[in-house]
Design an enzyme around this catalytic site. Structure first.
Site, PDB file in Angstrom:
ATOM      1  N   GLU A  60     -24.549   0.705  38.108  1.00  0.00           N
ATOM      2  CA  GLU A  60     -24.313   1.901  38.676  1.00  0.00           C
ATOM      3  C   GLU A  60     -22.627   2.270  38.821  1.00  0.00           C
ATOM      4  O   GLU A  60     -22.125   1.360  39.163  1.00  0.00           O
ATOM      5  CB  GLU A  60     -24.758   1.795  40.266  1.00  0.00           C
ATOM      6  N   HIS A  98     -23.164   9.822  41.720  1.00  0.00           N
ATOM      7  CA  HIS A  98     -23.808   8.717  41.473  1.00  0.00           C
ATOM      8  C   HIS A  98     -24.497   8.748  40.200  1.00  0.00           C
ATOM      9  O   HIS A  98     -25.236   9.245  40.105  1.00  0.00           O
ATOM     10  CB  HIS A  98     -24.709   8.109  42.378  1.00  0.00           C
ATOM     11  N   LYS A 156     -21.160  -7.795  45.363  1.00  0.00           N
ATOM     12  CA  LYS A 156     -20.212  -6.658  44.844  1.00  0.00           C
ATOM     13  C   LYS A 156     -18.789  -7.209  44.575  1.00  0.00           C
ATOM     14  O   LYS A 156     -18.269  -6.667  43.720  1.00  0.00           O
ATOM     15  CB  LYS A 156     -20.332  -5.630  45.956  1.00  0.00           C
ATOM     16  N   HIS A 176     -26.755   7.160  51.833  1.00  0.00           N
ATOM     17  CA  HIS A 176     -26.251   6.342  50.914  1.00  0.00           C
ATOM     18  C   HIS A 176     -27.692   5.827  50.244  1.00  0.00           C
ATOM     19  O   HIS A 176     -27.477   5.083  49.543  1.00  0.00           O
ATOM     20  CB  HIS A 176     -25.527   5.270  51.301  1.00  0.00           C
ATOM     21  N   ARG A 184     -32.593  -5.709  38.030  1.00  0.00           N
ATOM     22  CA  ARG A 184     -34.011  -5.602  38.396  1.00  0.00           C
ATOM     23  C   ARG A 184     -34.356  -4.101  37.859  1.00  0.00           C
ATOM     24  O   ARG A 184     -33.630  -3.535  37.338  1.00  0.00           O
ATOM     25  CB  ARG A 184     -34.503  -5.667  39.794  1.00  0.00           C
ATOM     26  N   GLY A 230     -27.947   0.789  50.985  1.00  0.00           N
ATOM     27  CA  GLY A 230     -26.931   1.621  51.859  1.00  0.00           C
ATOM     28  C   GLY A 230     -26.532   0.841  53.442  1.00  0.00           C
ATOM     29  O   GLY A 230     -25.856   1.530  53.688  1.00  0.00           O
ATOM     30  N   LYS A 282     -17.610  -1.689  52.506  1.00  0.00           N
ATOM     31  CA  LYS A 282     -19.049  -2.007  51.943  1.00  0.00           C
ATOM     32  C   LYS A 282     -19.376  -3.604  52.187  1.00  0.00           C
ATOM     33  O   LYS A 282     -18.413  -4.386  52.123  1.00  0.00           O
ATOM     34  CB  LYS A 282     -19.079  -1.975  50.577  1.00  0.00           C
TER      35      LYS A 282
END
Ligand code: ADP
Ligand code: ADP
Ligand code: MG
Length: 660
Positions: free
Chosen positions: A275, A208, A116, A235, A297, A165, A158
């Protein structure tokens, strides 16, 4: 197009991919672990290869075994599904090196988006707005804490390698930072073997919203609109929809442009999802969305996009991977109506959404879509299959589509209330409550909606007298054949029952319930609940109640709620006591390996009767007491948990037939 592909996955997604492959005339190879030997995806595929023990590390994550299976069966390509190896670039390299095609993006694209922090740095460069925060290399606690202060609390820690999550902690106050950091790191280390983190601004009233993208090997990339996945617990998504409620043309344009830009920045080929997190505190604004991560994916919730765009994304994946161009250009992709997906899980909503296991003794989905809607049930299990601790406890995805959001939401609620599952704790009542939640229904969603309304969403009203009475009738054994679900189907056959009142004992949670069941001359049942309800009303059953009998239990369905009663009449109790002393019911799903005694044999307490193989281990089932065998399971029989394995002469016939 390929002639044959291998699907490196299990469960619903494996079945989903097989369905499209079959439609396109592509032959399929399934792979399976011990626990999945008899599962639906194995049955559906043209061929199946066993790849190892139940644990994922020894089977579904064994890229070497999967590639070997593809080579021996002559498959030309591998579809990874989602989860497992789907986002593992080393696996993609190995697939390619073996001369096979990976149905998905290149290893380079996956690497670019895999972590990320690196993905955010890359997106920043490409001019895509990213969540404000720290995503650098240095990881000293003091530095991270000072970054958190700069960003401004609340912040979100994160795991950079995170997914599902995991390794995520919201921190409200600087005092809690270091403890939250350690726990996020521990979780990340255990789950991903990587404890590096990023720190983000915790977005206000977060929604989201993600964009489905698709690229091919000719440099084309399109989007297939957005999905709103704000309904989350831990999450993780539970209900997804498309389009996003309240979406404006300006925000949609900005988001889909950014998503296509992101895909193009990494020469993306295949299905992917960008996202975004959206700050909805002042409504949906075109400058208040930020990139969170890309999933390289097919996404779990891809069916909602298929419903509103009329596409088959797995077909697109196969076409693109086999070298074709994208089936449609951007201007040919239109969004029509509204779709919802609800994820039906074996989990206990009331206990913090704790995953559950068990055998799905009863599993029934609506056989037709609610009026005015279309419906899809995506599942990888059948009645009698087990939800094991080895894999994701998802049972099915219920997907509905209708002309507008309200109609689709009504259809979702209607379909959920006609879904019947017994044998494991499931979240259907929770999903139905969420679908009926006033804020959710109004489209006023954000990721903390479920948390805020948790109590209301997870409280299940006590069963009605009618429901208890129905369970009592079923438990009284009032003529029902042990294999029939419906004791009401053949009332006429119970003349012998006339005027005979029969007392039945049930257990609901901690409550013991006593009921007297009798049949009136007109053929109706009369039930008097004695304890603790003192309800002497008679309960007529004009319509047969919806119920399921399973070993030792009765589940009565009221809407989306399944009320499960343990049957505990004294005879059954004695039976159960014997069973618990000697395990005469199968304690878990397994295979009857060896039967040492036969019908009519006299056995003594402690004598081995049979061997059950379950979870790769052998369990000897011994006689709980002296006696004569009346029935015994046959060698080679596959049994589910709770199945009666042995019955002694003089004992009440079992409520389930002995497996054969
Ligand atoms: P999304 O695709 O919307 O991001 P998730 O993150 O919940 O949704 O989906 C990916 C997760 O699904 C994986 O991390 C894994 O835990 C789980 N998973 C992997 N394979 C399967 C499978 N065959 N059936 C059900 N769940 C699976
Ligand atoms: P995963 O890989 O586990 O899916 P994500 O980065 O996609 O991790 O985040 C998972 C969920 O956490 C999001 O869907 C969102 O609900 C919440 N979330 C993530 N980042 C933020 C943020 N900066 N502010 C508020 N909520 C966030
Ligand atoms: Mg995510």
């Amino acid at each position: 197009m390929f002639a044959k592909i291998l699907i490196a996955n299990r469960g619903e997604i494996a079945c989903r991919v097989i369905r499209t492959a079959r439609k396109l005339g592509v032959r399929t190879v399934a792979v399976y672990s011990d626990a999945d030997a008899r599962s639906l995806h194995v049955e559906m595929a043209d061929e199946a290869v066993h790849i190892g023990p139940s644990r994922v590390g020894e089977s579904y994550l064994r890229g070497d075994k999967i590639i070997a299976a593809a080579l021996t069966t002559g498959a030309q390509a591998i579809h990874p599904g989602y989860g497992f190896l789907s986002e593992n670039p080393d696996f993609v390299d190995q697939v390619t090196a073996a001369g096979l095609i990976f149905i998905g993006p290149s290893a380079a694209s996956i690497r670019a988006m895999g972590l990320k922090d690196a993905a955010k740095r890359l997106m920043e460069k490409a001019g895509v707005p990213v969540v404000p925060g720290y995503h650098g290399e240095a990881q000293e606690i003091v530095l991270l804490a000072s970054k958190a202060r700069e960003i401004g609390y609340p912040v979100l820690i994160k795991a950079r390698a995170g997914g599902g999550g995991k390794g995520m902690r919201r921190v409200e106050h600087p005092d809690e930072f270091s403890e939250a950091l350690s726990s996020a790191r521990r979780e990340a280390k255990a789950a991903f073997g990587d404890d590096r983190v990023l720190v983000e601004k915790y977005v206000d009233k977060p929604r989201h919203i993600e964009v489905q993208v698709f690229g091919d090997n000719f440099g084309n990339a399109v989007h297939l609109y957005e999905r709103d996945c704000s309904a989350q617990r831990r999450h993780q998504k539970v209900i997804e929809e498309s389009p996003a409620p309240g979406m404006t043309e300006a925000l949609r344009k900005a988001m889909t442009d950014a998503a296509v830009k992101a895909a193009k920045a990494i020469n993306y080929s295949g299905a992917g999802t960008i996202e975004f997190i959206v700050d909805a505190s002042q409504g949906l604004k075109a400058d208040r969305f930020w990139f969170m991560e890309m999933n390289t994916r097919l996404q779990v919730e891809h069916p909602v996009t298929e419903m509103v765009t009329g596409t088959d994304l797995v077909e697109w994946q196969l076409r693109v991977a086999s070298g074709e161009k994208l089936p449609k250009t951007q201007s040919e992709i239109a969004l029509t109506g509204h779709a919802f997906e609800a994820r039906i899980y074996a989990e206990d909503a009331a206990k913090g959404f704790l995953p559950a296991t068990g055998t799905l003794h009863h599993l029934r989905f609506p056989d037709a879509a609610p009026p005015g809607a279309t419906m899809r049930i995506e599942t990888g299990v059948r009645a009698g299959d087990a939800i094991s601790p080895y894999y994701d406890p998802m049972i099915a995805k219920l997907v509905v589509h209708a002309t507008d959001r309200q109609a689709a939401l009504e259809a979702l609620g209607a379909a959920l209330s006609r879904t019947e599952i017994a044998g494991s704790t499931v979240n259907t009542a929770f999903l139905a409550a969420l679908a009926a939640d006033p804020d959710f229904a109004a489209g006023d969603v954000d990721t903390s909606l479920i948390g805020r309304h948790q109590a209301a969403l997870t409280i299940v009203p006590p069963p009605s007298g009618e429901t208890i009475a129905a369970a009592a009738v079923a438990a009284s054994g009032a003529g029902a054949s042990p294999l029939s679900d419906d004791p009401w189907s053949s009332l006429a056959g119970y003349a012998h029952f006339h005027s005979v009142a029969r007392r039945t004992w049930l257990k609901f949670g901690e409550d013991d319930i006593a009921a007297k069941v009798s049949v009136r001359p007109d053929g109706r049942f009369q039930v008097a609940l004695e304890k603790p309800y003192d309800d002497t009303n008679s309960h007529d059953f004009r319509a047969a109640p919806r119920l399921a009998r399973w070993p030792g239990h009765i589940t009565v369905f009221e809407g989306a709620v399944g009320y499960t009663f343990a049957v505990s009449d004294p005879l059954a109790r004695a039976d159960e006591a014997a069973a618990s002393a000697g395990s005469l019911r199968a304690p878990m799903p397994g295979l009857v390996k060896l039967v040492r005694v036969g019908k009519g044999d006299t056995v003594i307490k402690g004598q081995p009767l049979l061997i059950l193989e379950a979870m790769k281990m052998e369990h000897t089932i011994a006689a709980p007491h002296d006696g004569v065998i009346a029935e015994i399971a046959t060698e080679g029989a596959q049994v589910t948990d709770g199945t009666v394995l042995v019955r002694f002469v003089g004992e009440q016939a079992a409520s389930t037939a002995v497996a054969s």
